[in-house]
Design a protein around this motif. Structure first.
Motif, mmCIF file in Angstrom:
data_model
loop_
_atom_site.group_PDB
_atom_site.id
_atom_site.type_symbol
_atom_site.label_atom_id
_atom_site.label_comp_id
_atom_site.label_asym_id
_atom_site.label_seq_id
_atom_site.Cartn_x
_atom_site.Cartn_y
_atom_site.Cartn_z
ATOM 1 N N SER A 1 0.834 -1.196 0.000
ATOM 2 C CA SER A 1 0.000 0.000 0.000
ATOM 3 C C SER A 1 0.874 1.253 0.000
ATOM 4 O O SER A 1 1.842 1.346 0.752
ATOM 5 N N ASP B 1 -8.180 -5.250 -6.351
ATOM 6 C CA ASP B 1 -8.710 -4.789 -5.065
ATOM 7 C C ASP B 1 -10.151 -4.308 -5.200
ATOM 8 O O ASP B 1 -10.919 -4.369 -4.247
ATOM 9 N N THR C 1 -11.467 -10.863 -5.392
ATOM 10 C CA THR C 1 -10.934 -11.379 -4.137
ATOM 11 C C THR C 1 -12.047 -12.047 -3.337
ATOM 12 O O THR C 1 -13.226 -11.853 -3.611
ATOM 13 N N GLY D 1 -2.485 -6.206 -7.865
ATOM 14 C CA GLY D 1 -2.949 -6.672 -6.570
ATOM 15 C C GLY D 1 -1.773 -7.100 -5.719
ATOM 16 O O GLY D 1 -0.629 -7.139 -6.183
ATOM 17 N N TYR E 1 -1.647 -10.145 -2.939
ATOM 18 C CA TYR E 1 -2.311 -11.170 -2.143
ATOM 19 C C TYR E 1 -1.406 -12.388 -2.005
ATOM 20 O O TYR E 1 -0.588 -12.668 -2.890
#
Length: 158
Positions: A5, A27, A32, A66, A68
């Protein structure tokens, strides 16, 4: 494209989208899902949806973004895995100043960012083909780098 982030992923995606490239910020587009792990709940890529997205866009340029824990399962499907990174103080300052995303404003979320910088970033670096430090280069340069990679990947396929 991946990164923690505050590194500029959304800004780069917006520029590329404005230039007509097909971008997907996982996101924000329903790619997700929440799963239960031994450590609690975690948000991960919905692997079925990501697989379908990649297959539908196989013959076009797709910039997927992304960060993850299960994204590495898809790395073989990408021409390049690009990591955007920045110095921790730069990331925290950006997160604090941004108005488009509330994540990172609370002390708990800031702590998560700091922990990710220490524990997740090394894993992202290990899986990346290209690393761009956005605390050293601007969003325009990062965007230009991605466009160059798309041109290179097109030339390699010909």
């Amino acid at each position: 494209m991946t990164g923690l982030s505050g590194v500029g992923k959304t800004s780069v995606l917006q520029r590329l989208e404005n230039e007509g490239y097909h971008v997907v910020d996982t996101d924000n587009h329903g790619y997700t899902k929440k799963v239960t792990t031994g450590e609690g709940e975690e948000i991960v890529w919905d692997e079925e949806k990501i697989s379908h997205l990649i297959e539908r866009k196989r013959h076009t340029h797709l910039i997927l973004s992304g960060c993850y824990s299960n994204q590495g399962k898809f790395y073989k499907s990408f021409d390049y895995v690009v990591l955007l990174e920045a110095a921790l103080d730069v990331m925290l300052d950006r997160v604090n100043q941004r108005e488009t995303n509330p994540y990172g404003k609370s002390p708990k979320e800031r702590k998560e960012i700091i922990e990710s910088f220490t524990h997740v970033l090394p894993k992202l670096r290990a899986g990346a083909d290209v690393v761009i430090d956005t605390s050293k280069v601007g969003i325009s340069d990062a965007t230009d780098c991605l466009k160059s990679l798309m041109i290179l990947s097109h030339q390699v396929r010909i």
